[in-house]
Scaffold this motif. Structure first.
Motif, PDB file in Angstrom:
ATOM      1  N   SER A 139       2.297  -5.184 -13.296  1.00 17.19           N
ATOM      2  CA  SER A 139       1.694  -4.524 -14.768  1.00 17.19           C
ATOM      3  C   SER A 139       1.615  -2.961 -14.336  1.00 17.19           C
ATOM      4  O   SER A 139       1.176  -2.303 -15.332  1.00 17.19           O
ATOM      5  N   ILE A 140       1.511  -2.696 -13.190  1.00 15.85           N
ATOM      6  CA  ILE A 140       1.488  -1.118 -13.005  1.00 15.85           C
ATOM      7  C   ILE A 140       2.751  -0.559 -12.674  1.00 15.85           C
ATOM      8  O   ILE A 140       2.799   0.676 -13.096  1.00 15.85           O
ATOM      9  N   PHE A 141       3.396  -1.215 -12.120  1.00 14.97           N
ATOM     10  CA  PHE A 141       5.131  -0.675 -11.635  1.00 14.97           C
ATOM     11  C   PHE A 141       5.777  -0.799 -12.749  1.00 14.97           C
ATOM     12  O   PHE A 141       5.912  -1.877 -13.401  1.00 14.97           O
ATOM     13  N   THR A 142       6.590   0.077 -12.966  1.00 16.65           N
ATOM     14  CA  THR A 142       7.910  -0.189 -13.902  1.00 16.65           C
ATOM     15  C   THR A 142       9.119  -0.622 -12.884  1.00 16.65           C
ATOM     16  O   THR A 142       9.272  -0.125 -11.988  1.00 16.65           O
ATOM     17  N   ILE A 143       9.613  -1.615 -13.425  1.00 13.03           N
ATOM     18  CA  ILE A 143      10.710  -2.210 -12.513  1.00 13.03           C
ATOM     19  C   ILE A 143      12.103  -2.268 -13.466  1.00 13.03           C
ATOM     20  O   ILE A 143      12.074  -2.641 -14.794  1.00 13.03           O
ATOM     21  N   VAL A 173       9.842   4.291 -10.515  1.00 14.43           N
ATOM     22  CA  VAL A 173      10.303   3.303 -10.755  1.00 14.43           C
ATOM     23  C   VAL A 173      10.953   2.348  -9.766  1.00 14.43           C
ATOM     24  O   VAL A 173      11.682   3.096  -8.874  1.00 14.43           O
ATOM     25  N   LEU A 174      10.552   1.306  -9.628  1.00 16.35           N
ATOM     26  CA  LEU A 174      11.337   0.433  -8.620  1.00 16.35           C
ATOM     27  C   LEU A 174      12.400  -0.175  -9.230  1.00 16.35           C
ATOM     28  O   LEU A 174      12.675  -0.844 -10.427  1.00 16.35           O
ATOM     29  N   ILE A 175      13.349  -0.420  -8.337  1.00 12.26           N
ATOM     30  CA  ILE A 175      14.962  -0.820  -8.689  1.00 12.26           C
ATOM     31  C   ILE A 175      15.152  -2.184  -8.096  1.00 12.26           C
ATOM     32  O   ILE A 175      14.957  -2.452  -6.895  1.00 12.26           O
ATOM     33  N   ASN A 176      15.139  -3.223  -8.733  1.00 16.06           N
ATOM     34  CA  ASN A 176      15.627  -4.748  -8.311  1.00 16.06           C
ATOM     35  C   ASN A 176      14.908  -5.271  -7.059  1.00 16.06           C
ATOM     36  O   ASN A 176      15.740  -5.457  -6.236  1.00 16.06           O
ATOM     37  N   PRO A 177      13.793  -5.470  -7.205  1.00 18.00           N
ATOM     38  CA  PRO A 177      13.075  -5.833  -5.875  1.00 18.00           C
ATOM     39  C   PRO A 177      13.560  -7.369  -5.474  1.00 18.00           C
ATOM     40  O   PRO A 177      13.878  -8.130  -6.388  1.00 18.00           O
ATOM     41  N   ALA A 178      13.912  -7.353  -4.334  1.00 17.83           N
ATOM     42  CA  ALA A 178      14.537  -8.752  -3.840  1.00 17.83           C
ATOM     43  C   ALA A 178      13.456  -9.745  -3.963  1.00 17.83           C
ATOM     44  O   ALA A 178      12.091  -9.485  -4.330  1.00 17.83           O
ATOM     45  N   GLU A 179      13.589 -10.830  -3.626  1.00 17.76           N
ATOM     46  CA  GLU A 179      12.763 -12.130  -3.995  1.00 17.76           C
ATOM     47  C   GLU A 179      11.356 -11.953  -3.402  1.00 17.76           C
ATOM     48  O   GLU A 179      10.312 -12.115  -4.092  1.00 17.76           O
ATOM     49  N   HIS A 180      11.275 -11.581  -2.107  1.00 18.68           N
ATOM     50  CA  HIS A 180       9.924 -11.575  -1.379  1.00 18.68           C
ATOM     51  C   HIS A 180       9.231 -10.568  -1.926  1.00 18.68           C
ATOM     52  O   HIS A 180       8.033 -10.707  -2.384  1.00 18.68           O
ATOM     53  N   PRO A 181       9.806  -9.235  -1.998  1.00 16.27           N
ATOM     54  CA  PRO A 181       9.064  -8.377  -2.674  1.00 16.27           C
ATOM     55  C   PRO A 181       8.403  -8.430  -3.987  1.00 16.27           C
ATOM     56  O   PRO A 181       7.319  -8.172  -4.621  1.00 16.27           O
ATOM     57  N   ARG A 182       9.311  -8.968  -4.858  1.00  7.22           N
ATOM     58  CA  ARG A 182       9.289  -9.468  -6.029  1.00  7.22           C
ATOM     59  C   ARG A 182       7.946 -10.361  -6.456  1.00  7.22           C
ATOM     60  O   ARG A 182       6.753 -10.112  -7.265  1.00  7.22           O
ATOM     61  N   GLY A 238       0.778  -1.234   0.046  1.00  4.57           N
ATOM     62  CA  GLY A 238       0.056   0.147  -0.073  1.00  4.57           C
ATOM     63  C   GLY A 238       0.746   1.200   0.064  1.00  4.57           C
ATOM     64  O   GLY A 238       0.377   2.306  -0.545  1.00  4.57           O
ATOM     65  N   VAL A 239       1.844   1.318   0.792  1.00  7.49           N
ATOM     66  CA  VAL A 239       2.953   2.550   0.687  1.00  7.49           C
ATOM     67  C   VAL A 239       3.576   2.565  -0.608  1.00  7.49           C
ATOM     68  O   VAL A 239       3.595   3.981  -1.173  1.00  7.49           O
ATOM     69  N   LEU A 240       3.929   1.594  -1.276  1.00  7.27           N
ATOM     70  CA  LEU A 240       4.568   1.840  -2.646  1.00  7.27           C
ATOM     71  C   LEU A 240       3.331   2.115  -3.595  1.00  7.27           C
ATOM     72  O   LEU A 240       3.630   3.164  -4.636  1.00  7.27           O
ATOM     73  N   VAL A 241       2.110   1.744  -3.668  1.00  7.39           N
ATOM     74  CA  VAL A 241       0.998   2.280  -4.469  1.00  7.39           C
ATOM     75  C   VAL A 241       0.630   3.875  -4.023  1.00  7.39           C
ATOM     76  O   VAL A 241       0.485   4.411  -4.902  1.00  7.39           O
ATOM     77  N   SER A 242       0.912   4.115  -3.001  1.00 14.42           N
ATOM     78  CA  SER A 242       0.808   5.509  -2.418  1.00 14.42           C
ATOM     79  C   SER A 242       1.612   6.242  -3.200  1.00 14.42           C
ATOM     80  O   SER A 242       1.738   7.613  -3.632  1.00 14.42           O
ATOM     81  N   LEU A 243       2.994   5.786  -2.947  1.00 10.78           N
ATOM     82  CA  LEU A 243       4.132   6.623  -3.499  1.00 10.78           C
ATOM     83  C   LEU A 243       3.989   6.997  -5.015  1.00 10.78           C
ATOM     84  O   LEU A 243       4.259   7.914  -5.599  1.00 10.78           O
ATOM     85  N   LEU A 244       3.355   5.514  -5.761  1.00  6.88           N
ATOM     86  CA  LEU A 244       3.341   5.551  -7.253  1.00  6.88           C
ATOM     87  C   LEU A 244       2.173   6.790  -7.492  1.00  6.88           C
ATOM     88  O   LEU A 244       2.453   7.744  -8.560  1.00  6.88           O
ATOM     89  N   THR A 245       1.264   6.701  -6.635  1.00  3.41           N
ATOM     90  CA  THR A 245       0.113   7.729  -7.146  1.00  3.41           C
ATOM     91  C   THR A 245       0.450   8.986  -6.713  1.00  3.41           C
ATOM     92  O   THR A 245       0.046  10.123  -7.579  1.00  3.41           O
ATOM     93  N   LYS A 246       1.249   9.426  -5.863  1.00  4.52           N
ATOM     94  CA  LYS A 246       1.773  10.871  -5.315  1.00  4.52           C
ATOM     95  C   LYS A 246       2.636  11.441  -6.749  1.00  4.52           C
ATOM     96  O   LYS A 246       2.347  12.442  -7.165  1.00  4.52           O
ATOM     97  N   PHE A 247       3.436  10.626  -7.343  1.00  7.71           N
ATOM     98  CA  PHE A 247       4.401  10.953  -8.531  1.00  7.71           C
ATOM     99  C   PHE A 247       3.323  11.064  -9.571  1.00  7.71           C
ATOM    100  O   PHE A 247       3.525  12.005 -10.684  1.00  7.71           O
ATOM    101  N   ARG A 248       2.751  10.145  -9.870  1.00 10.91           N
ATOM    102  CA  ARG A 248       1.929  10.133 -11.248  1.00 10.91           C
ATOM    103  C   ARG A 248       0.624  11.457 -11.277  1.00 10.91           C
ATOM    104  O   ARG A 248       0.514  11.863 -12.168  1.00 10.91           O
ATOM    105  N   SER A 249       0.183  11.718 -10.052  1.00 12.01           N
ATOM    106  CA  SER A 249      -0.766  12.570  -9.946  1.00 12.01           C
ATOM    107  C   SER A 249      -0.034  14.126 -10.242  1.00 12.01           C
ATOM    108  O   SER A 249      -0.636  14.886 -10.504  1.00 12.01           O
ATOM    109  N   ARG A 250       1.153  14.079 -10.133  1.00 12.42           N
ATOM    110  CA  ARG A 250       2.135  15.158 -10.470  1.00 12.42           C
ATOM    111  C   ARG A 250       2.494  15.187 -12.065  1.00 12.42           C
ATOM    112  O   ARG A 250       3.348  16.237 -12.259  1.00 12.42           O
ATOM    113  N   GLY A 251       1.997  14.239 -12.645  1.00 17.65           N
ATOM    114  CA  GLY A 251       2.591  14.196 -14.067  1.00 17.65           C
ATOM    115  C   GLY A 251       3.942  13.597 -14.184  1.00 17.65           C
ATOM    116  O   GLY A 251       4.636  13.529 -15.241  1.00 17.65           O
TER     117      GLY A 251
END
Length: 116
Positions: free
Chosen positions: A97-101, A78-87, A61-74
Motif C-alpha cells: 500500500s506504500i510502494f508503487t509496483i 517505483v518497484l518493478i516486477n518483484p519476484a515471488e518471495h519479495p512480493r 528496510g533498505v527499500l523503505v530507506s530508498l523510498l524515503t530518500k526520493f519522496r523527501s526530495r519531492g
C-alpha cells in the motif's frame, strides 16, 4: 547481490540480482543511489526486483530507506516486477500500500513521468 544503476532522462534505474538481505551489498546499493542523488535533478527512481530471489527484514528496510530518500526530495520510487518471495514479503509487511509496483520498465517509466 549485484547492483546495476543507470541514469537516463532524469530517472535512476536500479536493477538488483541475488538476495537483498542487508549485507554489505545493501550498503553499496545505498551508496550508489546517494552518488546519483548528488545531482539535484534526480528525483525519480525505478528498482527492478525481478531477479531478487530472497529478501529479509533488513532488505525491506533498505527499500523503505530508498523510498524515503526520493519522496523527501519531492520525487517517487517505483518497484518493478518483484519476484515471488519479495512480493510476498511486501504483502506480509503491508508495504504494497506504500510502494508503487509496476509490471515492467516501460510501465514504471510511465508512472514516474506522470508522478513528476
Amino acid at each position: 547481490m549485484k547492483t546495476d544503476a543507470n541514469l537516463q532522462d532524469g530517472i535512476l534505474s536500479v536493477r538488483l540480482t541475488g538476495d537483498l538481505i542487508g549485507s554489505p551489498d545493501s550498503q553499496q546499493l545505498l551508496q550508489t543511489v546517494d552518488q546519483h542523488l548528488g545531482d539535484d535533478a534526480v528525483k525519480l527512481c525505478s528498482v527492478d526486483l525481478s531477479n531478487v530471489r530472497y529478501v529479509n527484514s533488513s532488505g525491506i528496510g533498505v527499500l523503505v530507506s530508498l523510498l524515503t530518500k526520493f519522496r523527501s526530495r519531492g520525487g517517487e520510487l517505483v518497484l518493478i516486477n518483484p519476484a515471488e518471495h519479495p512480493r510476498k514479503m511486501l504483502a506480509l509487511t503491508k508495504l504494497t500500500s506504500i510502494f508503487t509496483i509496476a509490471d515492467d520498465e516501460a510501465a514504471a517509466t510511465s508512472l514516474l513521468k506522470n508522478a513528476n
